[in-house]
Design a protein around this motif. Structure first.
Motif, PDB file in Angstrom:
ATOM      1  N   ASN A 170       0.857  -1.184   0.025  1.00 45.05           N
ATOM      2  CA  ASN A 170       0.095  -0.047   0.024  1.00 45.05           C
ATOM      3  C   ASN A 170       0.927   1.116  -0.094  1.00 45.05           C
ATOM      4  O   ASN A 170       0.465   2.287  -0.575  1.00 45.05           O
ATOM      5  CB  ASN A 170      -1.099  -0.032   1.033  1.00 45.05           C
ATOM      6  CG  ASN A 170      -0.338   0.479   2.640  1.00 45.05           C
ATOM      7  OD1 ASN A 170       0.070   1.360   2.904  1.00 45.05           O
ATOM      8  ND2 ASN A 170      -0.067  -0.704   3.136  1.00 45.05           N
ATOM      9  N   ASN A 171       2.194   1.119   0.376  1.00 45.90           N
ATOM     10  CA  ASN A 171       2.916   2.315   0.315  1.00 45.90           C
ATOM     11  C   ASN A 171       3.765   2.415  -0.836  1.00 45.90           C
ATOM     12  O   ASN A 171       4.360   3.304  -1.330  1.00 45.90           O
ATOM     13  CB  ASN A 171       3.941   2.146   1.237  1.00 45.90           C
ATOM     14  CG  ASN A 171       3.603   2.623   2.753  1.00 45.90           C
ATOM     15  OD1 ASN A 171       2.891   3.458   2.921  1.00 45.90           O
ATOM     16  ND2 ASN A 171       3.819   1.960   3.846  1.00 45.90           N
ATOM     17  N   TYR A 172       3.370   1.643  -2.067  1.00 44.54           N
ATOM     18  CA  TYR A 172       4.004   1.790  -3.327  1.00 44.54           C
ATOM     19  C   TYR A 172       3.044   1.903  -4.436  1.00 44.54           C
ATOM     20  O   TYR A 172       2.215   1.121  -4.837  1.00 44.54           O
ATOM     21  CB  TYR A 172       4.869   0.605  -3.780  1.00 44.54           C
ATOM     22  CG  TYR A 172       6.019   0.284  -2.809  1.00 44.54           C
ATOM     23  CD1 TYR A 172       7.214   0.717  -2.864  1.00 44.54           C
ATOM     24  CD2 TYR A 172       5.530  -0.129  -1.355  1.00 44.54           C
ATOM     25  CE1 TYR A 172       8.125   0.581  -1.899  1.00 44.54           C
ATOM     26  CE2 TYR A 172       6.604  -0.585  -0.567  1.00 44.54           C
ATOM     27  CZ  TYR A 172       7.825   0.203  -0.638  1.00 44.54           C
ATOM     28  OH  TYR A 172       8.698  -0.123   0.185  1.00 44.54           O
ATOM     29  N   HIS A 173       2.830   3.477  -4.691  1.00 48.25           N
ATOM     30  CA  HIS A 173       1.794   3.852  -5.420  1.00 48.25           C
ATOM     31  C   HIS A 173       1.862   3.056  -6.843  1.00 48.25           C
ATOM     32  O   HIS A 173       0.832   2.900  -7.524  1.00 48.25           O
ATOM     33  CB  HIS A 173       1.783   5.334  -5.434  1.00 48.25           C
ATOM     34  CG  HIS A 173       1.139   5.966  -4.360  1.00 48.25           C
ATOM     35  ND1 HIS A 173       1.958   6.584  -3.399  1.00 48.25           N
ATOM     36  CD2 HIS A 173       0.018   5.728  -3.736  1.00 48.25           C
ATOM     37  CE1 HIS A 173       1.324   7.102  -2.448  1.00 48.25           C
ATOM     38  NE2 HIS A 173      -0.021   6.560  -2.751  1.00 48.25           N
ATOM     39  N   GLN A 228      -1.566   1.656  -7.878  1.00 47.60           N
ATOM     40  CA  GLN A 228      -2.477   1.846  -9.282  1.00 47.60           C
ATOM     41  C   GLN A 228      -2.617   0.889 -10.202  1.00 47.60           C
ATOM     42  O   GLN A 228      -3.781   0.933 -10.573  1.00 47.60           O
ATOM     43  CB  GLN A 228      -1.934   3.234  -9.731  1.00 47.60           C
ATOM     44  CG  GLN A 228      -2.112   4.480  -8.629  1.00 47.60           C
ATOM     45  CD  GLN A 228      -1.534   5.684  -9.135  1.00 47.60           C
ATOM     46  OE1 GLN A 228      -1.153   5.822 -10.121  1.00 47.60           O
ATOM     47  NE2 GLN A 228      -1.890   6.839  -8.122  1.00 47.60           N
ATOM     48  N   GLN A 246     -11.884  -2.113  -0.211  1.00 47.11           N
ATOM     49  CA  GLN A 246     -11.850  -1.978   1.198  1.00 47.11           C
ATOM     50  C   GLN A 246     -10.482  -2.094   1.860  1.00 47.11           C
ATOM     51  O   GLN A 246     -10.288  -1.128   2.572  1.00 47.11           O
ATOM     52  CB  GLN A 246     -12.605  -3.520   1.624  1.00 47.11           C
ATOM     53  CG  GLN A 246     -13.338  -3.161   3.196  1.00 47.11           C
ATOM     54  CD  GLN A 246     -14.215  -4.349   3.458  1.00 47.11           C
ATOM     55  OE1 GLN A 246     -14.261  -5.179   2.631  1.00 47.11           O
ATOM     56  NE2 GLN A 246     -14.628  -4.063   4.510  1.00 47.11           N
ATOM     57  N   LYS A 272      -9.057   0.915   4.020  1.00 46.86           N
ATOM     58  CA  LYS A 272      -8.437   0.720   5.110  1.00 46.86           C
ATOM     59  C   LYS A 272      -7.145   1.439   5.200  1.00 46.86           C
ATOM     60  O   LYS A 272      -6.782   2.115   6.430  1.00 46.86           O
ATOM     61  CB  LYS A 272      -8.571  -0.754   5.523  1.00 46.86           C
ATOM     62  CG  LYS A 272      -8.754  -0.927   6.798  1.00 46.86           C
ATOM     63  CD  LYS A 272      -8.992  -2.577   6.963  1.00 46.86           C
ATOM     64  CE  LYS A 272      -7.862  -3.435   6.832  1.00 46.86           C
ATOM     65  NZ  LYS A 272      -8.200  -4.848   7.048  1.00 46.86           N
ATOM     66  N   CYS A 273      -6.459   1.146   4.293  1.00 42.06           N
ATOM     67  CA  CYS A 273      -4.994   1.574   4.372  1.00 42.06           C
ATOM     68  C   CYS A 273      -4.672   3.173   4.397  1.00 42.06           C
ATOM     69  O   CYS A 273      -3.981   3.852   4.701  1.00 42.06           O
ATOM     70  CB  CYS A 273      -4.004   1.080   3.267  1.00 42.06           C
ATOM     71  SG  CYS A 273      -4.007  -0.668   3.326  1.00 42.06           S
ATOM     72  N   ASN A 274      -5.903   3.880   3.816  1.00 39.61           N
ATOM     73  CA  ASN A 274      -5.653   5.167   3.620  1.00 39.61           C
ATOM     74  C   ASN A 274      -6.710   6.122   4.421  1.00 39.61           C
ATOM     75  O   ASN A 274      -6.512   7.244   4.379  1.00 39.61           O
ATOM     76  CB  ASN A 274      -5.903   5.554   2.152  1.00 39.61           C
ATOM     77  CG  ASN A 274      -4.984   5.042   1.143  1.00 39.61           C
ATOM     78  OD1 ASN A 274      -3.885   5.690   1.113  1.00 39.61           O
ATOM     79  ND2 ASN A 274      -5.128   4.027   0.636  1.00 39.61           N
ATOM     80  N   MET A 275      -7.446   5.312   5.182  1.00 36.12           N
ATOM     81  CA  MET A 275      -8.394   6.098   6.225  1.00 36.12           C
ATOM     82  C   MET A 275      -7.912   6.634   7.178  1.00 36.12           C
ATOM     83  O   MET A 275      -6.837   6.344   7.797  1.00 36.12           O
ATOM     84  CB  MET A 275      -9.496   5.039   6.665  1.00 36.12           C
ATOM     85  CG  MET A 275     -10.784   5.793   7.125  1.00 36.12           C
ATOM     86  SD  MET A 275     -11.951   5.913   5.840  1.00 36.12           S
ATOM     87  CE  MET A 275     -12.371   4.197   5.509  1.00 36.12           C
ATOM     88  N   ASN A 276      -8.355   7.958   7.520  1.00 36.54           N
ATOM     89  CA  ASN A 276      -7.648   8.775   8.718  1.00 36.54           C
ATOM     90  C   ASN A 276      -5.915   8.658   8.658  1.00 36.54           C
ATOM     91  O   ASN A 276      -5.415   8.896   9.725  1.00 36.54           O
ATOM     92  CB  ASN A 276      -7.812   7.925  10.102  1.00 36.54           C
ATOM     93  CG  ASN A 276      -9.384   7.700  10.429  1.00 36.54           C
ATOM     94  OD1 ASN A 276     -10.129   9.025  10.113  1.00 36.54           O
ATOM     95  ND2 ASN A 276      -9.607   6.533  10.697  1.00 36.54           N
ATOM     96  N   ARG A 277      -5.791   8.947   7.496  1.00 36.54           N
ATOM     97  CA  ARG A 277      -4.212   8.958   7.404  1.00 36.54           C
ATOM     98  C   ARG A 277      -3.642  10.419   7.111  1.00 36.54           C
ATOM     99  O   ARG A 277      -4.575  11.091   6.681  1.00 36.54           O
ATOM    100  CB  ARG A 277      -3.778   8.266   6.124  1.00 36.54           C
ATOM    101  CG  ARG A 277      -2.336   8.176   5.760  1.00 36.54           C
ATOM    102  CD  ARG A 277      -1.962   7.319   4.687  1.00 36.54           C
ATOM    103  NE  ARG A 277      -0.828   7.405   4.122  1.00 36.54           N
ATOM    104  CZ  ARG A 277      -0.023   6.443   4.241  1.00 36.54           C
ATOM    105  NH1 ARG A 277      -0.280   5.059   4.535  1.00 36.54           N
ATOM    106  NH2 ARG A 277       1.391   6.510   3.831  1.00 36.54           N
ATOM    107  N   GLN A 335      -5.490  10.276  -7.990  1.00 38.99           N
ATOM    108  CA  GLN A 335      -5.163   9.591  -9.226  1.00 38.99           C
ATOM    109  C   GLN A 335      -5.785   7.963  -8.686  1.00 38.99           C
ATOM    110  O   GLN A 335      -6.495   7.574  -9.342  1.00 38.99           O
ATOM    111  CB  GLN A 335      -3.704   9.241  -9.386  1.00 38.99           C
ATOM    112  CG  GLN A 335      -2.873  10.386  -9.947  1.00 38.99           C
ATOM    113  CD  GLN A 335      -1.575  10.192 -10.015  1.00 38.99           C
ATOM    114  OE1 GLN A 335      -0.908   9.154  -9.818  1.00 38.99           O
ATOM    115  NE2 GLN A 335      -0.805  11.448 -10.100  1.00 38.99           N
TER     116      GLN A 335
END
Lengths: 160, 1131
Positions: free
Chosen positions: B836-839, B843, B877, B881-886, B899
């Protein structure tokens, strides 16, 4: 930050170089590249050529992943560029020491206490969330010998 | 009293006009508010007259005219007729007798024009007739400045009548504008035309050069005439929208044709008209200011059509007269750059409007016509070549393109050129001139191009830039195939051998600068020869239509064959020798000319191979390489394995060399695939060339008549092996995607043989699966490898290949491909979590799902669809989850999430399309109840919290988001109704936001959404639901927006439908709203008029959400808005 002794925390990449070569044309937007000696994320990539029948050149615009500064470079598409190894790892925040160091626990339970609370807005947010008793995940970005907390994420019940 | 007001206004005007350092902000504000109050004055006519008489301050005078204009519009209905007449006469006298600054005069003229138009609605134009008589007297009898004033009055009057759809004069509904215009054009427009022609006749008698005031007068007269000739003649048959388009034309270049009714006959068939107009043009063509309108008039006269032209005899006489004058002009003067576009436009219009009549002309005139057109075309072509080299204006280039457009019709309608010697001679002259202009000296006259850095991303390659031009030249070439094809292969052969010799010479030593530029010149020549040859031999491909060999080329090849000039054997032998790079075949002269062009390209490819193998790759031109691939692409798509039954006649040589199951066809396939392989291997770094190579591959294999001969060849296998063996991370973005798309497309031809198809795809997928499994079973889990670059690039390559496979899926292959891809898709949520840290990877994963949904979902069975939904939702999902409240400090984070979200929304939109477009053939026995829209909305609920209002400001994300909403709304309003409260709130919030924050396309979507929702609520009587409560505020929002001009007038009818539906739902609210709006009006008369307007709005409209009352409401609403905007000042 910056004066941290890496040697204590070597993982599997000991001895490996901080970068590896990649043909310029194979780079991608949102990927990483070294520009002017700094590890950057590529935010723009376009090709051009010298003269109509000349060969392609790649124009790169990158943003320093640590400082947020913008760098640009142009390079023949056949040349190799250095690509930094970039590691981004999530840690559970367990404590903040009085002198401003974070206690972080990795997925496999290892603890580390060598990173400071980040400066600026992010640090404020982190402290506020911590004081509010929230469950916090810190994303630690590591590349070219530098290491810093780049993002925080408060866990909700939904998460792992 | 009035003096005091005038003094006050003058001092306020001085403050407003003063430089900023002299007056304070406060003073300025006070001064402005004085004028704002002044504008609200009721019946301001007397005070304005006083101002015009007494004040010398232009600003105050201008304001007075403006105030008068608005008051007249607002109060017209209450003014006494006598007051109107005296005011109009007063203003007319005033402008004649007073010297005023131009902008004051213009505004007063506009007031006069508005008054005349308004009264003409009631008096059938009597008043206008009086005015015109006065103006005509003025022009004929007065001194020069008055003449020009008279012209200006006419111009203003015409402008006032010219537009009905976007008229500035509010307060009249469109129908009334329309009637006024019709009446004007039926009566006084002709009178103006005749009067202008009369004056121009006088001009024609005077000698050049004109005096200054004469130039100004002629300029005005020509402008009036141009306006008459480009007038958007309204026909009641056209819908309002189209009339609006006609009226929006300001440039004569694109003006609609001069389409006149019979009543114009006596004016336009006046035998002196055309000679006069050409004479005037000849006189003024050196004057920049006058030549443009004069030429525009000539262009319009060349498009004369309509009922006036029904009779043959006068039409032919008109054409004769026109051509005579036209030939006289163009054969006596050299056409200048500035006038070239107009001249080309004349030719274009003549051909469009008179081509059938031209065919009936005597041979002599026809020949003169073709000859003059040819001369002009060649002249423009040379001019265009010069312009390209100097990067100047594109006048000649545009003129040349215009001539080519005319020629396209000529060649099609006058042809075939083979039977008309003069026509074929003309075609040959144009074709050869074009080729000459594209080649370097000594054969050609191309000048060195300015050396600029060229970006590749834009579509500025020659084949795109000159597409229309090249297509037309291709048409010329086919019309004279007998001379164009030999010309092209001779040029190509000579250039190729020069190129080869140069490389042999410079091998093993460094290149001098002169040699390098010499190579570039050669490359440019060959590049153009190939572009022209490609267009002569093949039509451009539009969409997915079946490509055919042009009949002229077949005919030519047949002729060569039947004359014994060419044989199948010699042609085939040439191909065989070219494949092995052997010496020139003995019987080469007997090679079919079409095959010979292909042979020449093979030779050219051989030179490329030679240069690569000699280690001189860096000297090759990627641009030329792309053009070669473009040519091969076209040639193969059209000529390889032609289907005989599609053609009425077929050349035996083409069939013998390239037909199904011939040795030649196999040879060509082998050769082209080898070339593709070589480019993929050697030129990965040249994105444009690689893309052209991939396009060539995909186009050829997407035709199953061709791919059936390719699918099991060793050459294809080698191509697969090459893709598998490339070092990970070396292929640029889209490289693998394109190649695997091709492999996937190719498999579709095996639809009749499921087993062979399966084994073909096992061959393609096998190695991908092995590599994928290897990544999945990495020790310590995926996450442990996140920093291992090699793993990352392998994953990127794999995802690219999977995306390519999905993009190439077709009905016969989708199910099988999904069988391969499903287990992979099933793992993707784990990849999403680990990377999730490697865009780049995030993508690609989202894109993979998007493409699978786009290209495969519509063919999948309910069971398979469900599997896809599950994997897709799990992945989305995980993403959420990985990007919520980040919270992050990264400056590019917003851009990246934008993007990502576009990709997610695309995916959800593609999924929902399954509900409208399902091609699955299996029966519905399976018990699956999930619908695609459930999945989409469920997915939307994950990511909605991530979509901030800031992110919506990215236009593409915004569009994608609203498109998805409207799609859900169209298919399943009940799903929206059943949404959880907070999600519904968010949705409605974004609709409200969309009504004001973005462009009109988004407003349209939001209005549609409201219409759909409100109608649904009404029909299902959903009182006391959250949706009912949620929609409620929108009634007031919409009415406020329309009253305050915040909704574009184009969207008014959509808005009225939404408002109608909302009124149906909330009738009580509507009554309350009207009441409160009325209460807000302090002026009793305004309140009364507003009340009446609201009354008429719903008069006889039933509030039942049905179609008929909705349409009636729409018409009422149109009138309501026109009326209310006229008197209601809401700021």
């Amino acid at each position: 930050m910056g004066d941290i002794d890496d040697s204590h925390f070597e993982t599997g990449d000991s001895g490996a170089s901080a970068t590896y070569p990649m043909q310029c044309s194979a780079l991608r937007k949102n990927g990483f590249v070294m520009l002017k000696g700094r590890p950057c994320k590529i935010v723009e990539m376009s090709t051009s050529k010298t003269g109509k029948h000349g060969h392609a050149k790649v124009h790169l615009v990158g943003i320093d992943i640590f400082s947020g500064k913008k760098y640009e470079d142009i390079c023949p598409s056949t040349h190799n560029m250095d690509v930094p190894h970039v590691k981004r790892e999530d840690y559970q925040l367990t404590d903040i020491s009085d002198d401003g160091y974070l206690s972080l626990m990795s997925d496999n339970g290892d603890l580390r206490e060598d990173l400071k609370v980040p400066e600026g807005e992010l640090g404020t947010q982190l402290r506020a969330d911590y004081d509010a008793g929230k469950d916090i995940l810190c994303t630690v970005l590591k590349s070219c010998g530098e290491e810093v907390v780049i993002a925080v994420k408060t866990n909700t019940a939904l998460d792992k | 009293m009035t003096d005091q007001i005038i003094a006050e206004l003058e001092s306020a005007a001085n403050i407003i006009m003063a430089p900023p350092n002299v007056v304070t902000n406060e003073q300025r504000h006070t001064a402005e508010s004085i004028f704002l109050d002044f504008r609200k004055t009721k019946s301001p006519y007397n005070i304005c007259r006083e101002i015009l008489e007494k004040s010398g301050n232009p600003y105050v005078m201008f304001e007075a005219a403006e105030v008068m204009k608005n008051a007249i519009i607002r109060e017209w209905g209450f003014l006494l007729d006598s007051d109107k007449v005296s005011l109009r006469q007063y203003l007319f006298e005033y402008v004649i007798t007073h010297e005023t600054p131009p902008y004051v005069r213009e505004r007063i003229l506009q007031v006069i024009a508005i008054m005349v138009k308004r009264s003409s609605i009631d008096d059938n134009g009597r008043e206008r007739g009086n005015l015109l008589r006065e103006v005509e007297n003025l022009i004929v009898n007065s001194e020069p400045q008055k003449k020009i004033l008279g012209c200006n009055i006419i111009i203003h009057l015409m402008q006032e009548y010219a537009t009905t759809v976007k008229s500035t004069d509010v307060g009249l509904s469109w129908e009334v504008h329309f009637k006024a215009k019709k009446q004007f054009q039926a009566t006084d427009l002709k009178r103006i035309f005749q009067f202008t022609i009369y004056l121009l006749t006088e001009v024609g008698k005077s000698d050049m050069p004109f005096a200054d005031n004469m130039v100004e007068l002629v300029g005005h007269l020509l402008k009036i005439l141009e306006m008459v000739l480009t007038w958007g003649y309204v026909s009641p048959l056209l819908p309002k929208k189209l009339i609006g388009i006609y009226e929006a034309v300001y440039e004569a270049d694109v003006a609609p044709a001069l389409k006149l009714p019979e009543s114009w006959a006596e004016y336009v068939f006046n035998p002196d008209l055309l000679p006069l107009m050409f004479q005037i043009y000849w006189k003024v063509r050196d004057n920049d200011q006058l030549s443009h309108p004069a030429l525009a008039c000539l262009v319009q006269l060349a498009s004369l059509s309509g009922r006036v032209m029904l009779e043959d005899e006068p039409r032919m006489r008109y054409l004769h007269s026109y051509l005579k004058a036209f030939f006289n002009l163009v054969s006596n003067v050299t056409i200048k750059s500035r006038e070239s576009v107009g001249i080309a436009n004349i030719v274009k219009k003549l051909i469009i409007f008179f081509s059938q009549d031209i065919l009936k002309l005597t041979k002599h005139i026809k020949d003169t016509l073709l000859d003059e057109f040819t001369r002009l075309t060649c002249h423009f072509c040379e001019g265009a070549a010069l312009e390209e080299a100097q990067e100047e204006d594109r006048n000649f280039s545009d003129a040349f393109d215009g001539m080519l457009e005319a020629w396209t019709s000529i060649l099609q309608e006058f042809g075939p050129a083979t039977v008309d010697n003069n026509l074929s001679d003309c075609a040959k002259r144009v074709f050869e001139k074009y080729v000459q202009c594209r080649l370097a000296p000594p054969d050609g006259c191309r000048r060195p191009q300015p050396d600029v850095e060229k970006g590749e991303e834009t579509d500025d390659s020659d084949k795109e830039l000159y597409k229309d031009q090249l297509q037309a030249i291709g048409l010329f070439g086919r019309a004279i195939a007998g001379s164009s094809v030999p010309l092209l292969f001779n040029l190509l052969e000579s250039r190729t051998s020069t190129l080869f010799n140069s490389f042999q010479e410079i091998r093993n030593r460094t290149l001098s600068i002169g040699e390098a530029s010499g190579l570039d010149t050669l490359y440019e020549d060959i590049h153009w020869i190939l572009l022209i040859a490609g267009q002569v031999l093949c039509f451009d491909r539009e969409g997915n239509e079946t490509m055919m060999i042009p009949s002229e080329i077949i005919r030519y090849s047949i002729d060569c064959c039947s004359r014994g000039q060419c044989t199948v054997e010699a042609s085939l032998q040439a191909l065989q020798l070219a494949e092995n790079n052997s010496i020139m075949p003995a019987d080469f002269e007997k090679c079919d000319h079409i095959i010979r062009l292909f042979f020449d390209v093979m030779k050219l490819c051989y030179v490329e191979d030679y240069v690569i193998s000699s280690g001189m790759k860096q000297f090759l031109s990627p641009e030329l390489g792309s053009t070669i691939m473009w040519f091969l692409n076209r040639f193969c798509v059209n000529y390889l394995t032609p289907i005989e039954s599609y053609y009425t006649e077929m050349s035996p040589t083409i069939l013998g060399c390239l037909g199904v199951d011939t040795e030649g066809a196999q040879l060509v396939i082998r050769y082209v695939l080898k070339k593709i392989q070589s480019n993929v291997y050697y030129f990965q770094s040249e994105t444009q060339l690689l893309q052209e190579t991939i396009d060539c591959f995909c186009h050829i294999v997407s035709n199953k008549h061709k791919s059936i001969h390719i699918v099991n060849t060793t050459s294809l296998r080698q191509l697969v092996v090459l893709c598998e063996s490339l070092e990970p991370g070396t292929m640029p973005q889209n490289g693998f995607r394109g190649m695997y798309r091709g492999f996937s497309l190719c498999g579709a031809c095996l639809s009749a043989e499921p087993e062979r198809m399966r084994s073909y795809f096992v061959g393609i997928m096998g190695s991908l699966q092995t590599r994928f499994e290897a990544v999945c079973t990495i020790q310590g889990g995926l996450a442990s490898k996140a920093e291992d670059q090699r793993t990352l690039v392998v994953i990127v390559d794999l995802l690219e290949a999977f995306i390519g496979l999905a993009k190439g899926a077709l009905m016969p292959t989708a199910t099988l491909l999904f069988e391969f891809l499903a287990p992979i898709l099933n793992e993707m949520h784990a990849f999403m979590s680990a990377f999730n840290n490697y865009h780049v990877i995030v993508q690609l994963i989202l894109e993979l799902f998007g493409q699978v949904a786009k290209y495969m979902l519509c063919y999948l069975s309910p069971m398979d669809s469900k599997r896809l939904y599950e994997s897709a939702l799990a992945t989305v999902q995980t993403y959420a989850k990985c990007n919520m409240n980040r919270f992050t400090t990264e400056s590019f984070a917003e851009d990246t999430s934008f993007q990502d979200l576009v990709l997610v929304l695309e995916l959800l939109t593609f999924i929902i399309s399954k509900d409208c477009f399902d091609l699955c053939v299996t029966s519905n026995d399976e018990e699956i109840t999930v619908t695609a829209s459930d999945v989409s909305l469920f997915g939307l609920s994950f990511i909605l919290p991530l979509m901030s209002m800031d992110l919506l400001k990215y236009p593409s994300l915004c569009m994608q988001y609203y498109r998805l909403l409207v799609l859900v709304n169209d298919i399943y309003p009940e799903k929206i109704c059943g949404l959880p409260q907070d999600l519904l709130q968010n949705l409605l919030k974004s609709i409200e936001f969309g009504l004001t924050e973005f462009g009109s396309d988004i407003v349209q979507i939001c209005l549609d959404f409201l219409l759909g929702m409100a109608s649904y609520v009404y029909r299902h009587k959903l009182v006391n639901t959250p949706l009912y409560a949620g929609l409620r505020p929108f009634l007031k929002i919409l009415i406020d927006l329309t009253l305050t001009h915040q909704i574009n007038s184009d969207l008014m009818s959509t808005a009225s439908a939404s408002i109608y539906a909302l009124i149906c739902c909330y009738q009580e609210d509507y009554r309350a709203l009207v009441e409160s709006l009325l209460q807000m009006q302090s002026d009793p008369m305004t309140r009364e008029r507003l009340a009446a307007a609201f009354n008429n709005l719903v008069l006889n409209v039933e509030m039942n959400c049905e179609r008929v009352p909705k349409l009636r409401f729409r018409d009422n609403f149109d009138k309501f808005i026109a009326n209310v905007h006229g008197f209601l000042l809401i700021k």
